[in-house]
Scaffold this motif. Structure first.
Motif, PDB file in Angstrom:
ATOM      1  N   ILE A   1     -11.080   3.163  -7.089  1.00 57.60           N
ATOM      2  CA  ILE A   1     -10.988   1.674  -6.828  1.00 57.60           C
ATOM      3  C   ILE A   1      -9.585   1.502  -6.082  1.00 57.60           C
ATOM      4  O   ILE A   1      -9.592   0.474  -5.248  1.00 57.60           O
ATOM      5  N   ASN A   2      -8.544   2.213  -6.092  1.00 56.27           N
ATOM      6  CA  ASN A   2      -7.514   2.096  -5.102  1.00 56.27           C
ATOM      7  C   ASN A   2      -7.670   2.397  -3.741  1.00 56.27           C
ATOM      8  O   ASN A   2      -7.604   1.559  -2.876  1.00 56.27           O
TER       9      ASN A   2
ATOM     10  N   GLU B   1       0.895  -1.222   0.129  1.00 53.70           N
ATOM     11  CA  GLU B   1       0.010   0.004   0.015  1.00 53.70           C
ATOM     12  C   GLU B   1       0.772   1.299  -0.015  1.00 53.70           C
ATOM     13  O   GLU B   1       0.475   2.203  -0.691  1.00 53.70           O
TER      14      GLU B   1
ATOM     15  N   ILE C   1     -10.092  -2.265   1.920  1.00 50.09           N
ATOM     16  CA  ILE C   1     -10.478  -3.587   2.190  1.00 50.09           C
ATOM     17  C   ILE C   1      -9.233  -4.380   2.956  1.00 50.09           C
ATOM     18  O   ILE C   1      -9.255  -4.943   3.680  1.00 50.09           O
ATOM     19  N   PHE C   2      -7.935  -4.105   2.277  1.00 51.65           N
ATOM     20  CA  PHE C   2      -6.982  -4.719   2.750  1.00 51.65           C
ATOM     21  C   PHE C   2      -6.488  -4.328   4.161  1.00 51.65           C
ATOM     22  O   PHE C   2      -6.245  -5.127   5.116  1.00 51.65           O
TER      23      PHE C   2
ATOM     24  N   VAL D   1     -10.807   1.926  -2.415  1.00 50.47           N
ATOM     25  CA  VAL D   1     -11.735   0.848  -2.140  1.00 50.47           C
ATOM     26  C   VAL D   1     -10.886  -0.376  -1.715  1.00 50.47           C
ATOM     27  O   VAL D   1     -10.924  -1.189  -0.585  1.00 50.47           O
ATOM     28  N   VAL D   2     -10.029  -0.699  -2.450  1.00 49.41           N
ATOM     29  CA  VAL D   2      -8.898  -1.977  -2.253  1.00 49.41           C
ATOM     30  C   VAL D   2      -8.277  -1.901  -1.144  1.00 49.41           C
ATOM     31  O   VAL D   2      -8.105  -2.572  -0.318  1.00 49.41           O
ATOM     32  N   THR D   3      -7.555  -0.468  -0.975  1.00 43.36           N
ATOM     33  CA  THR D   3      -6.795  -0.186   0.149  1.00 43.36           C
ATOM     34  C   THR D   3      -7.564  -0.301   1.437  1.00 43.36           C
ATOM     35  O   THR D   3      -7.144  -0.868   2.422  1.00 43.36           O
TER      36      THR D   3
END
Length: 117
Positions: free
Chosen positions: A82-83, A52, A89-90, A85-87
């Motif tokens: 999108i970045n 990240e 979640i992780f 949201v993915v961040t």
């Protein structure tokens, strides 16, 4: 008499709101990764936090050199969403996993900081 069109003044990325948010996000993620390293957390926590940091740093460099204005074939706001949201979640996953029993104080601090990004 022709009217002169003045170009809008472009604020450098580092001084924009978007720049401040990305820099704050980078600082929080680096702090979280540092706490994971100090506490000798399991490697996946450190790797995901490091990933990240790399992605956030990539976006900061990209916006500083104004590559988002040169490369028009990509929808940059969508890529930012999108970045994010993915961040999220992780980092939420890491936060929950860091609070499993047998954790140290620094792992809890790293998870608490990660959950706030």
């Amino acid at each position: 008499m022709p009217t002169l069109k003045l170009k809008p003044k472009h604020r450098p990325f580092c001084f924009s709101v978007k720049g401040h948010v990305k820099m704050l996000r980078l600082a929080l993620t680096v702090t979280s990764m540092t706490f994971f390293i100090i506490s000798q957390a399991p490697e996946p926590y450190i790797v995901i936090a490091g990933f990240e940091v790399t992605v956030i740093f990539f976006f900061i460099i990209l916006y500083m050199f104004r590559l988002d204005r040169i490369i028009n074939c990509i929808l940059w706001p969508l890529l930012d969403i999108i970045n994010s949201v993915v961040t999220a979640i992780f980092m939420m996953t890491i936060s929950v996993l860091a609070l499993i029993p047998e954790t140290t104080t620094f792992m809890i601090l790293g998870g608490a900081i990660t959950g706030k990004t």
